[in-house]
Design a protein around this motif. Structure first.
Motif, short mmCIF file in Angstrom:
data_model
loop_
_atom_site.label_atom_id
_atom_site.label_comp_id
_atom_site.label_asym_id
_atom_site.label_seq_id
_atom_site.Cartn_x
_atom_site.Cartn_y
_atom_site.Cartn_z
N LEU A 192 0.90 -41.63 -74.90
CA LEU A 192 1.40 -41.39 -73.46
C LEU A 192 2.64 -41.54 -73.02
O LEU A 192 3.38 -41.00 -72.25
CB LEU A 192 0.16 -42.19 -72.49
CG LEU A 192 0.30 -42.25 -71.17
CD1 LEU A 192 0.32 -40.67 -70.51
CD2 LEU A 192 -0.36 -43.19 -70.54
N ALA A 193 3.05 -42.95 -73.53
CA ALA A 193 4.63 -43.11 -72.99
C ALA A 193 5.56 -42.31 -73.57
O ALA A 193 6.69 -41.90 -72.74
CB ALA A 193 4.97 -44.60 -73.86
N HIS A 194 5.26 -41.86 -74.93
CA HIS A 194 6.24 -41.15 -75.47
C HIS A 194 6.30 -39.62 -74.47
O HIS A 194 7.19 -38.93 -74.29
CB HIS A 194 5.97 -40.60 -76.91
CG HIS A 194 6.61 -41.81 -77.81
ND1 HIS A 194 7.88 -42.02 -77.82
CD2 HIS A 194 5.88 -42.50 -78.56
CE1 HIS A 194 8.12 -42.95 -79.09
NE2 HIS A 194 6.99 -43.40 -79.30
N ALA A 195 4.97 -39.13 -74.34
CA ALA A 195 4.93 -37.87 -73.42
C ALA A 195 5.60 -38.15 -72.08
O ALA A 195 6.24 -37.31 -71.62
CB ALA A 195 3.62 -37.60 -73.35
N LEU A 196 5.42 -39.06 -71.38
CA LEU A 196 6.00 -39.37 -70.11
C LEU A 196 7.61 -39.54 -70.10
O LEU A 196 8.21 -38.67 -69.29
CB LEU A 196 5.75 -40.63 -69.47
CG LEU A 196 4.17 -40.49 -69.19
CD1 LEU A 196 3.85 -42.15 -68.90
CD2 LEU A 196 3.73 -39.66 -67.94
N VAL A 197 8.26 -40.01 -71.23
CA VAL A 197 9.52 -40.15 -71.41
C VAL A 197 10.19 -38.34 -71.63
O VAL A 197 11.14 -37.98 -71.08
CB VAL A 197 9.90 -40.77 -72.56
CG1 VAL A 197 11.23 -40.72 -72.85
CG2 VAL A 197 9.63 -42.37 -72.14
N GLU A 198 9.48 -37.90 -72.84
CA GLU A 198 9.89 -36.55 -72.87
C GLU A 198 9.93 -35.54 -71.80
O GLU A 198 10.78 -34.62 -71.76
CB GLU A 198 8.91 -36.14 -74.25
CG GLU A 198 9.28 -34.55 -74.52
CD GLU A 198 10.53 -34.53 -75.44
OE1 GLU A 198 11.26 -33.57 -75.46
OE2 GLU A 198 11.19 -35.51 -75.74
N GLN A 220 14.86 -37.84 -69.68
CA GLN A 220 14.29 -38.49 -70.79
C GLN A 220 14.55 -40.13 -71.00
O GLN A 220 15.07 -40.44 -71.80
CB GLN A 220 14.73 -37.72 -72.31
CG GLN A 220 14.32 -36.36 -72.21
CD GLN A 220 14.21 -35.60 -73.30
OE1 GLN A 220 15.28 -35.77 -74.00
NE2 GLN A 220 13.36 -34.57 -73.48
N TYR A 221 14.45 -40.52 -69.95
CA TYR A 221 14.65 -42.17 -69.82
C TYR A 221 13.87 -42.90 -70.59
O TYR A 221 12.60 -42.91 -70.14
CB TYR A 221 14.92 -42.47 -68.41
CG TYR A 221 15.19 -43.94 -67.99
CD1 TYR A 221 16.36 -44.63 -68.60
CD2 TYR A 221 14.30 -44.70 -67.20
CE1 TYR A 221 16.34 -45.93 -68.20
CE2 TYR A 221 14.62 -46.01 -66.79
CZ TYR A 221 15.64 -46.47 -67.32
OH TYR A 221 15.76 -47.92 -67.02
N LEU A 222 14.21 -43.65 -71.48
CA LEU A 222 13.30 -44.60 -72.38
C LEU A 222 12.59 -45.66 -71.51
O LEU A 222 11.37 -46.15 -71.96
CB LEU A 222 13.95 -45.02 -73.49
CG LEU A 222 14.36 -44.15 -74.35
CD1 LEU A 222 15.32 -44.68 -75.57
CD2 LEU A 222 13.39 -43.48 -74.95
N GLY A 223 13.31 -46.00 -70.52
CA GLY A 223 12.46 -47.11 -69.47
C GLY A 223 11.21 -46.64 -68.94
O GLY A 223 10.45 -47.66 -68.91
N TRP A 224 11.07 -45.40 -68.92
CA TRP A 224 9.71 -45.12 -68.15
C TRP A 224 8.55 -45.39 -69.13
O TRP A 224 7.63 -46.02 -69.10
CB TRP A 224 9.55 -43.60 -67.92
CG TRP A 224 10.50 -43.16 -66.88
CD1 TRP A 224 11.34 -42.04 -66.99
CD2 TRP A 224 10.95 -43.48 -65.59
NE1 TRP A 224 12.17 -42.14 -65.77
CE2 TRP A 224 11.68 -42.85 -65.03
CE3 TRP A 224 10.23 -44.75 -65.05
CZ2 TRP A 224 12.08 -43.10 -63.77
CZ3 TRP A 224 10.62 -45.04 -63.47
CH2 TRP A 224 11.55 -44.29 -63.21
N GLY A 225 8.83 -45.25 -70.72
CA GLY A 225 7.81 -45.61 -71.60
C GLY A 225 7.76 -47.22 -71.86
O GLY A 225 6.74 -47.64 -71.80
N ASP A 226 8.73 -47.80 -71.52
CA ASP A 226 8.70 -49.34 -71.48
C ASP A 226 8.01 -49.92 -70.51
O ASP A 226 7.12 -50.69 -70.47
CB ASP A 226 10.23 -49.87 -71.51
CG ASP A 226 10.87 -49.54 -72.61
OD1 ASP A 226 10.46 -49.44 -73.60
OD2 ASP A 226 12.35 -49.96 -72.63
N VAL A 227 8.02 -48.97 -68.99
CA VAL A 227 7.17 -49.59 -68.25
C VAL A 227 5.68 -49.48 -68.43
O VAL A 227 4.71 -50.31 -67.92
CB VAL A 227 7.87 -48.94 -66.96
CG1 VAL A 227 6.60 -49.23 -65.78
CG2 VAL A 227 9.03 -49.28 -66.26
N VAL A 228 5.30 -48.22 -68.90
CA VAL A 228 4.03 -47.92 -69.17
C VAL A 228 3.57 -48.75 -70.26
O VAL A 228 2.22 -49.34 -70.06
CB VAL A 228 3.86 -46.41 -69.62
CG1 VAL A 228 2.64 -46.23 -70.11
CG2 VAL A 228 4.29 -45.42 -68.51
#
Length: 359
Positions: A155-161, A166-174
């Motif tokens: 899920l985290a990778h898909a949201l970043v993608e 393609q901000y990696l921070g969104w995956g970190d937050v999740v």
């Protein structure tokens, strides 16, 4: 910006149809919040002042922060359903939810009259049934959790993608929200000084929430400060973020790509959350379900219920017990029944007491 030529052409076709109805593309592409402000008086015509006050509060405090950033044609029945569920999950009462749905319904009905959309997605008949259904699901929050780490990571990778930058921070937050079983607003509130690297614990003491003048930081829900463990799976990421902010103790650990504060609505908009979760097969997954995920995992890991309650910040242990495996709940219920039986038997009846005295 749209990801494919077909989607871009579909958007152009929609703009042409709307223009043929006499609607300006500028109006058709307005975010809900701007359109609502523009058409508020017309949409609310005929209402008494005593009704307008709660409608206005519902619009400003719940509708706009949740979906005000979306263009009206992109507000679907599913978006409305998830938004209502989020209000219920946050503990809002029936009257509060009603007074939030009502102005949204009127604004969307005005959009139908203006020719921006064909059907009003907020026209929900029997929404109280939706409320009861959501309450039933919250009685079993385990059903709302992601199954394992791999599902969370995907899920985290898909949201970043899917995000524009393609901000990696969104995956970190999740990942952080799920692994600490906290709310997105609480993740936004993390400062460097709140993290203890020696014990790998986080003092959760503030959250970011929408306020009348914009985003504000305030105490956590229930005003409870609590300690939350940081598990090894995310320590490297947290450590890297601590190193990045250097020696500034009040620096935010998690921000948007431009350094701004994060809310559940911002995360949803930036990552196209609704689109991504549907594609992954999690049609009903909300941002708040990351918290359900973490608490379910902790319960399954065998964390005692009284410790889990402290980590979650629950006011009542009954709320925490909902995360226990059904078998464990049955065991707790059996223990409670035995305890009640023993308490009842601890006071001998009068005939038994007389017999014991005679002996």
């Amino acid at each position: 910006m749209l990801p494919t030529d077909d989607e871009a052409q579909s958007w152009i076709d929609r703009m042409e149809r709307i223009a043929q109805r006499g609607v300006s593309p500028a109006v058709a592409t307005m975010p809900l919040s701007e359109y609502g402000e523009l058409e508020w008086d017309l949409a609310m015509r005929g209402l008494e002042p005593k009704t307008m006050d709660p409608y206005d509060a519902g619009w400003r405090l719940r509708v706009v922060p949740a979906i005000g950033h979306l263009e009206i044609p992109f507000i679907t029945n599913g978006v409305v359903d998830r938004t209502i569920y989020g209000w219920i999950a946050d503990g809002h009462g029936r009257s509060t939810v009603k007074n939030s749905i009502a102005p949204l319904n009127r604004i969307m009905e005005q959009a139908v009259r203006d020719g921006i959309i064909d059907v009003n997605p907020a026209k929900i008949s029997g929404w109280q049934r939706t409320y009861r259904q959501a309450e039933d699901e919250l009685d079993d929050p385990r059903s709302l959790a992601l199954r394992d780490w791999d599902a969370l990571d995907a899920l985290a990778h898909a949201l970043v993608e899917r995000s524009a930058d393609q901000y990696l921070g969104w995956g970190d937050v999740v990942r952080f929200a799920a692994c600490t079983a906290t709310r997105i607003g609480e993740v936004s509130g993390v400062r460097a000084q709140d993290i203890d690297r020696r014990t790998w614990t986080w003092k959760c003491c503030r959250q970011t929430t929408p306020g009348p003048g914009g985003l504000v930081d305030k105490g956590t829900k229930g005003k409870r400060r609590r300690s939350v463990p940081i598990i090894p799976e995310i320590r490297h990421m947290v450590g890297a973020r601590l190193d990045a902010v250097g020696h500034d103790p009040v620096a935010r650990l998690f921000t948007g790509p431009r350094g701004g504060r994060i809310t559940t609505a911002i995360l949803c908009d930036a990552t196209h959350w609704d689109e991504v979760v549907v594609r992954l097969g999690y049609e009903h997954l909300r941002r708040h379900d990351l918290r359900h995920t973490g608490l379910t995992w902790m319960a399954d890991a065998g964390i005692p219920v009284h410790v889990l309650r402290v980590i979650a910040g629950h006011g009542s242990i009954t709320t925490t017990q909902r995360y226990l495996h059904p078998d464990l709940r049955a065991l707790h219920a059996a223990g409670t029944s035995l305890s009640s039986h023993l308490r009842g038997a601890s006071v001998p009846s009068k005939p038994l007491a007389a017999t014991l005295q005679a002996l």
